[in-house]
Design an enzyme around this catalytic site. Structure first.
Site, PDB file in Angstrom:
ATOM      1  N   LYS A   1     -38.116  53.207  39.239  1.00 62.85           N
ATOM      2  CA  LYS A   1     -38.862  52.551  39.725  1.00 62.85           C
ATOM      3  C   LYS A   1     -39.560  52.813  41.007  1.00 62.85           C
ATOM      4  CE  LYS A   1     -35.834  48.682  38.616  1.00 62.85           C
ATOM      5  NZ  LYS A   1     -34.964  49.957  37.451  1.00 62.85           N
TER       6      LYS A   1
ATOM      7  N   LYS B   1     -33.640  45.514  43.064  1.00 65.69           N
ATOM      8  CA  LYS B   1     -33.810  46.053  42.188  1.00 65.69           C
ATOM      9  C   LYS B   1     -33.218  46.897  42.602  1.00 65.69           C
ATOM     10  CE  LYS B   1     -37.910  44.422  40.038  1.00 65.69           C
ATOM     11  NZ  LYS B   1     -39.278  45.173  39.302  1.00 65.69           N
TER      12      LYS B   1
ATOM     13  N   ARG C   1     -44.271  45.295  28.045  1.00 66.06           N
ATOM     14  CA  ARG C   1     -43.921  46.941  27.871  1.00 66.06           C
ATOM     15  C   ARG C   1     -44.773  46.948  27.156  1.00 66.06           C
ATOM     16  NH1 ARG C   1     -39.979  50.453  26.689  1.00 66.06           N
ATOM     17  NH2 ARG C   1     -38.993  49.475  29.622  1.00 66.06           N
TER      18      ARG C   1
ATOM     19  N   ARG D   1     -42.388  40.094  26.335  1.00 66.39           N
ATOM     20  CA  ARG D   1     -40.818  39.538  26.199  1.00 66.39           C
ATOM     21  C   ARG D   1     -40.523  39.030  27.149  1.00 66.39           C
ATOM     22  NH1 ARG D   1     -38.945  45.782  28.330  1.00 66.39           N
ATOM     23  NH2 ARG D   1     -40.443  45.094  30.109  1.00 66.39           N
TER      24      ARG D   1
ATOM     25  N   ARG E   1     -34.911  37.539  33.981  1.00 65.68           N
ATOM     26  CA  ARG E   1     -35.457  38.507  33.474  1.00 65.68           C
ATOM     27  C   ARG E   1     -35.652  38.524  31.937  1.00 65.68           C
ATOM     28  NH1 ARG E   1     -29.044  41.394  34.828  1.00 65.68           N
ATOM     29  NH2 ARG E   1     -29.315  39.229  33.890  1.00 65.68           N
TER      30      ARG E   1
ATOM     31  N   ASP F   1     -44.342  49.056  32.121  1.00 70.04           N
ATOM     32  CA  ASP F   1     -44.395  47.459  32.566  1.00 70.04           C
ATOM     33  C   ASP F   1     -44.691  46.957  33.593  1.00 70.04           C
ATOM     34  OD1 ASP F   1     -42.053  47.579  31.188  1.00 70.04           O
ATOM     35  OD2 ASP F   1     -40.295  47.578  32.278  1.00 70.04           O
TER      36      ASP F   1
ATOM     37  N   GLU G   1     -42.990  48.329  36.796  1.00 71.17           N
ATOM     38  CA  GLU G   1     -41.908  49.696  36.031  1.00 71.17           C
ATOM     39  C   GLU G   1     -42.811  50.758  35.504  1.00 71.17           C
ATOM     40  OE1 GLU G   1     -37.932  49.335  34.756  1.00 71.17           O
ATOM     41  OE2 GLU G   1     -36.968  47.970  36.710  1.00 71.17           O
TER      42      GLU G   1
ATOM     43  N   ASN H   1     -41.261  53.993  33.169  1.00 72.52           N
ATOM     44  CA  ASN H   1     -39.907  54.474  31.927  1.00 72.52           C
ATOM     45  C   ASN H   1     -40.271  55.550  31.383  1.00 72.52           C
ATOM     46  OD1 ASN H   1     -38.179  51.731  31.958  1.00 72.52           O
ATOM     47  ND2 ASN H   1     -40.809  51.336  31.644  1.00 72.52           N
TER      48      ASN H   1
END
Length: 315
Positions: free
Chosen positions: A129, A164, A214, A228, A236, A276, A284, A286
């Site tokens: 994050k 978050k 993503r 997504r 979400r 993301d 984000e 990842n």
């Protein structure tokens, strides 16, 4: 001697070969002629070796095969981590105490010449994050704070927000709130553990209804993406909470985001990364165990795992 790659993963029996990105990468390594080995974090150690302490592992050779069972494991062997020129750290979050200690052991191997993917120091430094804040101009309005007063003021300003937890994964613990939410302050007290833990609060992006993209970057270059979409009234979009994957292409703005991040990712040894993006805004970064390989391969027809392995072996 066959070249070998070691994958540090969750217990292999827990992995779903039809969905798991680590399995896709291991299969690609095997197709490239590499011998695949696996271990868990508990199998790592540091012990006396010629010239001083070195990093060691109890690992098992793995043969991936079609059908059920989808793998066969050889006998465990204790060997120095230097036996593996390339080691993948693919243990799923949480990034807890055990995870952090494992990165230190892997860093010892790195100092002995092993290439660890992703680099252990970066795994510690890049909270998934908080690392996005390096590029806050690419993000939705964001605040990270522990104080309820500050979080409530931000919510009042932006009306609708998303809270978050900084250690969350796969959408777990992400909460939608608004200035009109009953008991908002009690909720903020709960998510901050009575103002003891900072949380991230971001202005809600209604565009998330069209999906959360993503994007998988290999050595800084985007090789594929999956969109997504939230389902069933859920805001979400993470696949782990029921998001629906669909084929997608990158927009010019999304490619520009990737290009802006790429130099830092390469410089800090972040070879395999998933970012993301929601409505053109970075959400984000990842780095621990990015997912999405199977979805990209299935929906876009891109052999992403093989492309990743090809780039690794020639770098």
């Amino acid at each position: 001697m066959v070249a070998s790659q070691l994958f540090v993963i969750d217990p292999i029996a827990r992995l779903n070969p039809a969905k798991d990105s680590s399995v896709a990468l291991m299969q690609a390594a095997q197709r490239a002629g590499e011998q695949v080995w696996v271990c868990t974090m508990a199998d790592l150690s540091a012990a006396e070796a010629p010239g001083g302490h070195g990093a060691w592992v109890v690992a098992q050779p793995l043969e991936l095969q079609a059908g059920d069972p989808w793998y066969a494991l050889g006998a465990p062997q204790r060997c120095p981590l230097t036996a593996f020129p390339r080691v993948w750290m693919r243990k799923d979050p949480p990034v807890d105490e055990a995870y952090l200690y494992a990165t230190h052991l892997l860093e010892l191997a790195e100092r002995q010449g092993v290439r660890v993917l992703n680099r252990p120091s970066a795994l510690r430094a890049w909270n998934e994050k908080l690392s996005s804040l390096r590029w806050s101009h690419l993000m939705a309005p964001t605040l990270v704070a522990s104080r309820v007063e500050a979080l409530a003021a931000f919510t009042a300003e932006h009306r609708e927000v998303v809270l978050k937890p900084l250690g969350g994964r796969a959408g777990q613990g992400v909460v939608f709130a608004s200035a009109a939410t009953p008991g908002l302050r009690a909720l903020l007290e709960l998510v901050t553990a009575q103002e003891q833990l900072p949380v991230m609060v971001q202005a809600f992006l209604p565009g998330v209804s069209a999906g959360d993209k993503r994007i998988l970057l290999v050595d800084g270059e985007p090789l594929g993406a999956v969109n997504r979409k939230p389902t069933g009234g859920e805001f979400r979009s993470n696949l782990a909470v029921g998001g629906s994957p669909e084929a997608t292409e990158l927009s010019g703005a999304e490619r520009a985001i990737c290009a802006e991040l790429a130099p830092a990712l390469r410089a800090e040894g972040l070879f395999f990364v998933g970012i993301d993006v929601i409505d053109g805004r970075l959400s984000e970064i990842n780095v621990t165990s990015p997912t999405g390989v199977r979805e990209v391969e299935r929906l876009a027809g891109i052999p992403l795992a093989d492309q990743t392995m090809e780039r690794l072996l020639r770098s």
